[in-house]
Each structure stands twice: as structure tokens, then as C-alpha cells.
Design a protein around this motif. Structure first.
Motif, mmCIF file in Angstrom:
data_model
loop_
_atom_site.group_PDB
_atom_site.id
_atom_site.type_symbol
_atom_site.label_atom_id
_atom_site.label_comp_id
_atom_site.label_asym_id
_atom_site.label_seq_id
_atom_site.Cartn_x
_atom_site.Cartn_y
_atom_site.Cartn_z
ATOM 1 N N TYR A 1 -8.410 -5.657 1.650
ATOM 2 C CA TYR A 1 -8.189 -4.273 1.243
ATOM 3 C C TYR A 1 -9.008 -3.371 2.153
ATOM 4 C CZ TYR A 1 -7.559 -0.266 -1.822
ATOM 5 O OH TYR A 1 -7.213 0.962 -2.332
ATOM 6 N N GLY B 1 0.828 -1.201 0.000
ATOM 7 C CA GLY B 1 0.000 0.000 0.000
ATOM 8 C C GLY B 1 0.855 1.241 0.000
ATOM 9 N N GLY C 1 -0.959 5.683 3.126
ATOM 10 C CA GLY C 1 -2.051 5.512 4.080
ATOM 11 C C GLY C 1 -1.903 4.307 4.988
ATOM 12 N N SER D 1 -3.759 -4.731 2.416
ATOM 13 C CA SER D 1 -3.427 -3.507 1.707
ATOM 14 C C SER D 1 -4.455 -2.422 1.981
ATOM 15 C CB SER D 1 -3.325 -3.777 0.201
ATOM 16 O OG SER D 1 -2.769 -2.649 -0.453
ATOM 17 N N THR D 2 -4.202 -1.268 1.379
ATOM 18 C CA THR D 2 -5.099 -0.116 1.437
ATOM 19 C C THR D 2 -4.783 0.764 0.241
ATOM 20 O OG1 THR D 2 -5.985 1.617 2.855
ATOM 21 C CG2 THR D 2 -3.602 1.237 2.971
ATOM 22 N N TRP D 3 -5.176 2.031 0.297
ATOM 23 C CA TRP D 3 -4.943 2.950 -0.804
ATOM 24 C C TRP D 3 -3.493 2.867 -1.256
ATOM 25 C CZ3 TRP D 3 -6.825 5.007 3.941
ATOM 26 C CH2 TRP D 3 -8.216 5.110 3.998
ATOM 27 N N GLY D 4 -3.307 2.887 -2.557
ATOM 28 C CA GLY D 4 -1.962 2.839 -3.103
ATOM 29 C C GLY D 4 -1.454 1.441 -3.384
ATOM 30 N N VAL E 1 -15.639 0.823 -2.640
ATOM 31 C CA VAL E 1 -14.988 0.845 -3.945
ATOM 32 C C VAL E 1 -16.073 1.028 -4.998
ATOM 33 C CG1 VAL E 1 -13.633 -0.475 -5.590
ATOM 34 C CG2 VAL E 1 -13.129 -0.626 -3.158
ATOM 35 N N ALA F 1 -10.328 -0.030 3.193
ATOM 36 C CA ALA F 1 -10.589 1.315 2.687
ATOM 37 C C ALA F 1 -12.102 1.516 2.701
ATOM 38 C CB ALA F 1 -10.027 1.480 1.285
#
Length: 124
Positions: free
Chosen positions: A80, A9, A12, A56-59, A85, A82
């Protein structure tokens, strides 16, 4: 044999995965230390060959199907973290997009919504 997970990621990551959450993931999911980049993974695909989970997250970097097969042959899940989406997909690509999303997230996990181009109006 213990499960192996990796973290990817952008900037963030510390907001979404604070130290105490990472400690739990290291203990419970075999999370490797550090945030891996696509470049690191492609330079040494063996490093992630046993990973069954990606957090993961943004990026999160994009990988081609070939790169996924090479770098993550045992991958079972992507977590993920966040917000919602929203994918705006051209109509001619909708069938393929929905099919691929359901391969990853399961049958009937991808919903197609038709949104009208104008907001609601009430005349008084």
C-alpha cells in the motif's frame, strides 16, 4: 509458475504508480494490466484466486474476511503506497485491531501510541 499480482485503488493510482513503475511490476511481480475494482473482483473471484500480491494506494476498496478468503486465497502481501497510516481506534477495540494488524504485517509491527490531547507549552 510465475507470481501473479493485481492493482487496486482510486484516482491516485497514476500518481503513485506511473507507467514506468507499472512496467517493472508487470515484469517482476506478474502484475495484471489495469486497475481492478471490488465489483469486478466479486463478479469473478477466479480472476484473483492466484494473486499473491496486491498493489494499491488511496481508494483501496474494503473487503470482508469472507470476501478475502473467497477472492484472495493465496494472498501473501499487500503493498500500500501512501503516507503514514494513522488509525484512531476506540479503546475497547484496541486489542482486536492490533491483533489483526499484526496478523497481516507481522508481530510487533503495530505500535500503540497514547497522544495527549493538548500540545506542548513552554512558559518563559
Amino acid at each position: 509458475i510465475r507470481m501473479k499480482s493485481i492493482l487496486m485503488g482510486g484516482s491516485g493510482v497514476p500518481f503513485v504508480y506511473p507507467a514506468e513503475r507499472l512496467a517493472v511490476l508487470q515484469k517482476e511481480a506478474g502484475l495484471l494490466p489495469g486497475v481492478l475494482t471490488k465489483e469486478q473482483i466479486l463478479e469473478n473471484p477466479a480472476m484473483t484466486a492466484d494473486a499473491v500480491c496486491i498493489f494499491s494506494t488511496w481508494g483501496m476498496p474494503k473487503f470482508t474476511e469472507e470476501e478475502i478468503r473467497l477472492c484472495f486465497p493465496k494472498l501473501k502481501a499487500i503493498f500500500y503506497a501512501a503516507g503514514t497510516v494513522q488509525a484512531f481506534v476506540p479503546v475497547d477495540m484496541l486489542g482486536e485491531f492490533k491483533h489483526r494488524m499484526e496478523l497481516v504485517f507481522g508481530e510487533k509491527s503495530c505500535y500503540v501510541l497514547s497522544i495527549r490531547p493538548y500540545g506542548g507549552v513552554q512558559l518563559v
